[in-house]
Design a protein around this motif. Structure first.
Motif, mmCIF file in Angstrom:
data_model
loop_
_atom_site.group_PDB
_atom_site.id
_atom_site.type_symbol
_atom_site.label_atom_id
_atom_site.label_comp_id
_atom_site.label_asym_id
_atom_site.label_seq_id
_atom_site.Cartn_x
_atom_site.Cartn_y
_atom_site.Cartn_z
ATOM 1 N N VAL A 158 0.844 -1.190 0.000
ATOM 2 C CA VAL A 158 0.000 0.000 0.000
ATOM 3 C C VAL A 158 0.881 1.243 0.000
ATOM 4 N N LYS A 159 1.879 1.212 0.859
ATOM 5 C CA LYS A 159 2.782 2.361 0.993
ATOM 6 C C LYS A 159 3.496 2.630 -0.325
ATOM 7 N N ASP A 160 3.876 1.565 -1.016
ATOM 8 C CA ASP A 160 4.628 1.712 -2.262
ATOM 9 C C ASP A 160 3.801 2.364 -3.368
ATOM 10 N N ILE A 161 2.552 1.949 -3.544
ATOM 11 C CA ILE A 161 1.863 2.463 -4.739
ATOM 12 C C ILE A 161 0.455 3.020 -4.533
ATOM 13 N N ALA A 162 -0.192 2.772 -3.390
ATOM 14 C CA ALA A 162 -1.588 3.207 -3.266
ATOM 15 C C ALA A 162 -1.683 4.671 -2.855
ATOM 16 N N ASN A 163 -2.797 5.327 -3.217
ATOM 17 C CA ASN A 163 -3.027 6.680 -2.703
ATOM 18 C C ASN A 163 -4.081 6.690 -1.600
ATOM 19 N N ARG A 164 -4.950 5.676 -1.589
ATOM 20 C CA ARG A 164 -5.906 5.552 -0.484
ATOM 21 C C ARG A 164 -5.893 4.131 0.039
ATOM 22 N N VAL A 165 -6.358 3.977 1.265
ATOM 23 C CA VAL A 165 -6.343 2.642 1.853
ATOM 24 C C VAL A 165 -7.523 2.457 2.796
ATOM 25 N N ALA A 166 -8.074 1.234 2.790
ATOM 26 C CA ALA A 166 -9.092 0.839 3.756
ATOM 27 C C ALA A 166 -8.545 -0.366 4.514
ATOM 28 N N VAL A 167 -8.826 -0.407 5.797
ATOM 29 C CA VAL A 167 -8.383 -1.534 6.613
ATOM 30 C C VAL A 167 -9.616 -2.338 7.015
ATOM 31 N N MET A 168 -9.575 -3.644 6.737
ATOM 32 C CA MET A 168 -10.715 -4.508 7.083
ATOM 33 C C MET A 168 -10.353 -5.492 8.169
ATOM 34 N N GLN A 169 -11.327 -5.741 9.031
ATOM 35 C CA GLN A 169 -11.147 -6.716 10.105
ATOM 36 C C GLN A 169 -12.490 -7.370 10.364
ATOM 37 N N ASN A 170 -12.499 -8.698 10.279
ATOM 38 C CA ASN A 170 -13.691 -9.421 10.688
ATOM 39 C C ASN A 170 -14.968 -8.916 9.984
ATOM 40 N N GLY A 171 -14.842 -8.642 8.681
ATOM 41 C CA GLY A 171 -15.998 -8.208 7.899
ATOM 42 C C GLY A 171 -16.296 -6.718 7.954
ATOM 43 N N HIS A 172 -15.671 -6.027 8.890
ATOM 44 C CA HIS A 172 -15.885 -4.582 9.012
ATOM 45 C C HIS A 172 -14.772 -3.803 8.331
ATOM 46 N N LEU A 173 -15.145 -2.626 7.820
ATOM 47 C CA LEU A 173 -14.130 -1.679 7.394
ATOM 48 C C LEU A 173 -13.836 -0.805 8.616
ATOM 49 N N VAL A 174 -12.644 -0.931 9.181
ATOM 50 C CA VAL A 174 -12.391 -0.270 10.463
ATOM 51 C C VAL A 174 -11.768 1.112 10.305
ATOM 52 N N GLU A 175 -11.111 1.359 9.171
ATOM 53 C CA GLU A 175 -10.486 2.658 8.988
ATOM 54 C C GLU A 175 -10.237 2.882 7.503
#
Ligand SMILES: Nc1ncnc2c1ncn2[C@@H]1O[C@H](COP(=O)(O)OP(=O)(O)O)[C@@H](O)[C@H]1O
Ligand SMILES: [Mg+2]
Length: 354
Positions: free
Chosen positions: A213-230
């Protein structure tokens, strides 16, 4: 101006397994703009693959709406397109996977050509297009090789060429570099970045590695246990992660986790003096211009012993991470900590400072 390319609203996806119901995706809303490289990070089983399969409706959601490039594909529990329209729409969405999914009995050229079997191009045009695609991914000299004769990176290049055959607007990459070594991973990421820039391709990048993500993405979503947490810009998330899980992913990516393990063994940390505390400092942008540690020494008589430092440049903005032992009187330590926080530095106390 870039417009919204993918809109997933309140997506729920559940599976019935025997008598159990597994909710793999729980009320997830994600908006992805045209031209984004949008990272979706999470551990295995978080629901990443299930979520992105809803974009082209390979996975039908249990609830929520799916809109792609302005067209409503799914709402009210129903696919909103005819079968023919859906087929057409799916050509806008290419996919690549961890295990490449190439046809073993077809050459690289044939694998790519296979994706054009429904196209209206003439035979000659198809031929030219396949050549152009293989050239685009840097594989012209391997056109007549079979998958077994290609390296992992080369196989993924064939898969990318195949995914681009119908000139999609979106490329979904589901752990596409997970089976590759670090050097090959970098090369494939570089290719994806070039395709994003030259073709304006929107890329949805699923990974369990924040480094990617750090190398090429401009946005990021973090998922845990079916939820989008951040969710947020890579710069915001790296410089100011809110969730513990996000912090874990970032620490692994930046090498902080490894550093911490070593630091915890150090004598100064094991026998941390009464008047000291071990802290992790994170800062972005302007904060780095200020000599923050000098300031707290000058103003509060708190000295800093740097045990670890890392600076990344994200979006042309420096994002720094320090692990330091701060030493001073109890009240001075508190004041120094508040001053750091006030100047935009995230302060996490790892040990001491009670
Ligand atoms: N077809 C399916 N039937 C039943 N359960 C499934 C199916 N696909 C995925 N799951 C379950 O949904 C959850 C999320 O899986 P997945 O989306 O593959 O996670 P990830 O891609 O983040 O590793 C897991 O618990 C998985 O076992
Ligand atoms: Mg997966």
């Amino acid at each position: 101006m870039s417009h919204e390319m993918i809109r997933l609203n309140h997506i729920v996806i559940s599976f019935r397994q025997k008598k159990q119901i597994i909710e793999a995706v729980k009320d997830v809303t994600v908006h992805i703009n045209q031209g984004d490289i949008y990272g979706i990070v999470g551990y295995s089983g978080a629901g990443k693959s299930t979520l992105v399969r809803a974009i082209n409706l390979l996975q039908k959601p249990s609830a929520g709406t799916v809109t792609v490039d302005g067209d409503l594909l799914f709402a009210d529990g129903e696919i909103q397109l005819s079968a023919a329209e859906l087929r057409e729409k799916r050509r806008d969405i290419g996919m690549i996977f961890q295990h490449f999914n190439l046809m073993a009995r077809m050459t690289a050229r044939e694998n790519v050509a296979f994706a054009l079997k429904h196209s209206k191009l003439t035979k000659a045009e198809r031929h030219a297009k396949v050549d152009r695609l293989l050239d685009l991914v840097g594989l012209s000299d391997r056109a007549d090789n079979y998958p077994a004769q290609l390296s992992g990176g080369q196989k993924q290049r064939v898969a990318i060429a195949r995914a681009l055959a119908n000139d999609p607007k979106i490329l979904i990459s589901d752990e596409a570099t997970s089976a590759l070594d670090p050097k090959t991973t970098k090369q494939i990421l570089k290719l994806l970045q070039e395709l994003n820039q030259t073709l304006g391709l929107t890329i949805v990048l699923i990974t369990h590695e924040m480094q990617i993500v750090k190398d090429i993405a401009n946005r990021v979503a973090v998922m845990q246990n079916g939820h989008l947490v951040e969710e947020g810009s890579v710069l915001d998330i790296f410089s100011n992660p809110k969730e513990e899980l996000t912090r874990d992913f970032i620490n692994t990516a930046t090498g902080t986790q490894e550093a911490l393990a070593k630091i915890e063994q150090q004598d100064i940390v094991v026998n941390l003096p009464q008047n000291a505390m071990l802290v992790q400092l994170e800062y972005a942008g302007s904060s780095t211009d200020e000599p923050i540690l000098n300031d707290i020494y000058k103003h509060y008589d708190v000295s800093a012993n740097i045990l670890y430092a890392n600076i990344d440049i994200l979006d042309d903005t420096p994002v720094g991470e320090l692990i330091v032992v701060l030493t001073g009187t109890e009240s001075r330590l508190e004041q120094a900590k508040n001053a750091l926080t006030a100047s935009g530095v995230t302060v996490k106390i790892l040990k001491g400072g009670a």
